[in-house]
Write a protein that holds these residues in place. Structure first.
Motif, PDB file in Angstrom:
ATOM      1  N   ASP A 148       0.816  -1.215   0.000  1.00  0.00           N
ATOM      2  CA  ASP A 148       0.000   0.000   0.000  1.00  0.00           C
ATOM      3  C   ASP A 148       0.850   1.266   0.000  1.00  0.00           C
ATOM      4  OD1 ASP A 148      -2.131  -1.711   0.105  1.00  0.00           O
ATOM      5  OD2 ASP A 148      -2.692  -1.262   2.180  1.00  0.00           O
ATOM      6  N   LEU A 149       2.045   1.182   0.572  1.00  0.00           N
ATOM      7  CA  LEU A 149       2.940   2.330   0.621  1.00  0.00           C
ATOM      8  C   LEU A 149       3.951   2.311  -0.524  1.00  0.00           C
ATOM      9  CD1 LEU A 149       1.913   1.964   3.665  1.00  0.00           C
ATOM     10  CD2 LEU A 149       3.924   3.272   4.288  1.00  0.00           C
ATOM     11  N   LYS A 249       4.709   5.416  -2.345  1.00  0.00           N
ATOM     12  CA  LYS A 249       3.327   5.869  -2.475  1.00  0.00           C
ATOM     13  C   LYS A 249       2.840   6.682  -1.278  1.00  0.00           C
ATOM     14  CE  LYS A 249       1.845   1.904  -5.286  1.00  0.00           C
ATOM     15  NZ  LYS A 249       0.887   0.767  -5.341  1.00  0.00           N
ATOM     16  N   GLY A 250       3.737   6.975  -0.334  1.00  0.00           N
ATOM     17  CA  GLY A 250       3.326   7.754   0.825  1.00  0.00           C
ATOM     18  C   GLY A 250       4.017   7.273   2.086  1.00  0.00           C
ATOM     19  N   TRP A 266      -1.872   8.150   7.762  1.00  0.00           N
ATOM     20  CA  TRP A 266      -1.410   7.698   6.441  1.00  0.00           C
ATOM     21  C   TRP A 266      -1.462   8.899   5.501  1.00  0.00           C
ATOM     22  CZ3 TRP A 266      -4.352   3.789   2.794  1.00  0.00           C
ATOM     23  CH2 TRP A 266      -3.532   3.496   1.697  1.00  0.00           C
ATOM     24  N   GLN A 268      -0.782   9.917   1.859  1.00  0.00           N
ATOM     25  CA  GLN A 268      -0.550   9.347   0.551  1.00  0.00           C
ATOM     26  C   GLN A 268       0.205  10.321  -0.356  1.00  0.00           C
ATOM     27  OE1 GLN A 268      -3.791   6.928  -1.120  1.00  0.00           O
ATOM     28  NE2 GLN A 268      -4.998   7.464   0.699  1.00  0.00           N
ATOM     29  N   GLU A 269       0.694   9.800  -1.472  1.00  0.00           N
ATOM     30  CA  GLU A 269       1.517  10.577  -2.396  1.00  0.00           C
ATOM     31  C   GLU A 269       0.801  11.823  -2.887  1.00  0.00           C
ATOM     32  OE1 GLU A 269       4.205   9.660  -6.413  1.00  0.00           O
ATOM     33  OE2 GLU A 269       2.523   8.377  -5.864  1.00  0.00           O
ATOM     34  N   ARG A 273      -4.899  12.429   3.474  1.00  0.00           N
ATOM     35  CA  ARG A 273      -4.583  11.921   4.799  1.00  0.00           C
ATOM     36  C   ARG A 273      -5.751  11.111   5.363  1.00  0.00           C
ATOM     37  NH1 ARG A 273      -0.601  15.042   8.092  1.00  0.00           N
ATOM     38  NH2 ARG A 273       0.595  16.325   6.643  1.00  0.00           N
TER      39      ARG A 273
END
Length: 336
Positions: A148-149, A249-250, A266, A268-269, A273
């Motif tokens: 996911d990241l 990706k974040g 979290w 993200q790119e 948030r």
């Protein structure tokens, strides 16, 4: 009459009455089918006081009495690091399942002997790495492993607190295997193993205090074709206690007490948030407690989440770090 849906009770016997024992004892009532059957201390008055506070039916004046108590299924070892191996062996030889506080032992030699004894006796043994069982940390693990990241390049973790040097405090006592590595550093080390496995290269440093234990320690764990995992542990200052996991990706960020299962942000790119996880009820030990109880009901002798070979590998890594620092404990051989 319909069968009862209540789980088979797992009766806990506790060795030690310090802070960790108290935190765990407070959370045991949160887990259906878990109960404290006995508490053991080297002083009867201390055991009696603990028993009165946590409604424990039996208070013993020795650890031997706890492990031989027929009403105890599982022994929880919450004694100083220097006693873990001996206390675990005592319980294993009595045929009891064992949950042993982290750090698992003082060194890898003790860890290997403990694991071998439990396997030979056919009894359950696990290191109490409670962070690994938090729902928030389980979600973080899934996010990392599921990509996911994106590709993870960096992890930065701090676990620190301001504690004035006190020769009478076990954390500063060399004969009790005090210091930041075994008490605090084991948390980010275990997280690194959980997310990425054993590091391919380790660079570490430590600063010793007047009692000859590490009052600060830090390391960079490097992974071939993978991330750098940077961690810091200290008794000399509170450096924030945060954790950041950054990928293509974040990133995931926890700003305080990450090892207690607190929520992460979290990012993200694209800048979006969201919150990952929730603050747990109680002290947060109930998830580990439930896991151990379920392992015993299922007839397991090792945890699939915190296996013995991983605890041994973590101790081997810490042994190598201490050897590089020249830090040993009485009757300790980090070369073993």
């Amino acid at each position: 009459m319909p069968a009862s849906s209540s789980p088979r009770p797992i009766r806990w016997g506790m060795l030690g009455t310090g802070m960790i024992a108290r935190l765990v004892a407070a959370d045991i009532p949160l887990v259906p089918g878990a109960e404290i059957a006995a508490i053991g201390s080297r002083r009867q008055s201390t055991a009696d006081s603990f028993a009165a506070e946590f409604d424990v039916p039996v208070a013993h004046d020795s650890y031997e009495a706890v492990v031989h108590d027929d009403n105890v299924d599982l022994v929880f070892i919450a004694t100083p690091h220097s006693r873990h191996a001996a206390d675990a062996r005592l319980a294993i030889e009595a045929g009891k399942a064992v949950l042993c506080e982290k750090a698992f032992t003082v060194n890898a030699t003790e860890a290997r002997k403990m694991a071998a004894a439990a396997r030979k006796a056919g009894v359950f043994l696990m290191e109490a790495m409670w962070t690994r069982f938090h729902p928030t940390m389980s979600r973080i693990r899934r996010m990392v492993k599921d990509g996911d990241l994106g590709s993870i390049s960096s992890v930065v973790a701090d676990i620190s607190t301001l504690r004035p040097t006190d020769p009478n405090d076990r954390l500063f006592a060399r004969d009790l295997a005090g210091g930041t590595l075994l008490d605090l550093g084991v948390y980010p080390i275990a997280l690194a193993f959980d997310l990425f496995g054993p590091p391919d290269d380790v660079m570490s440093t430590a600063q010793m205090g007047p009692t000859e234990v590490d009052e600060q320690s830090a390391a960079i764990f490097s992974y071939d074709n993978g991330p750098q995992f940077i961690w810091h542990a200290s008794f000399r200052a509170d450096a924030g206690r945060g954790l950041t996991i950054a990928g293509a990706k974040g990133r995931l960020r926890n700003d305080r007490d990450w090892w207690k299962g607190r929520p992460f942000t979290w990012i993200q790119e694209n800048g979006e948030r969201s919150t990952v996880g929730t603050t747990p009820e109680g002290n947060g030990y109930q998830f580990e407690i439930a896991h151990v109880c379920n392992c015993l009901r299922d007839g397991r002798t090792e945890s699939p989440v915190m296996p013995l070979d991983e605890s041994i590998a973590i101790m081997e890594t810490m042994d190598a770090m201490r050897a590089a620092w020249g830090l040993t404990y009485p009757n300790d051989d980090v070369r073993g």
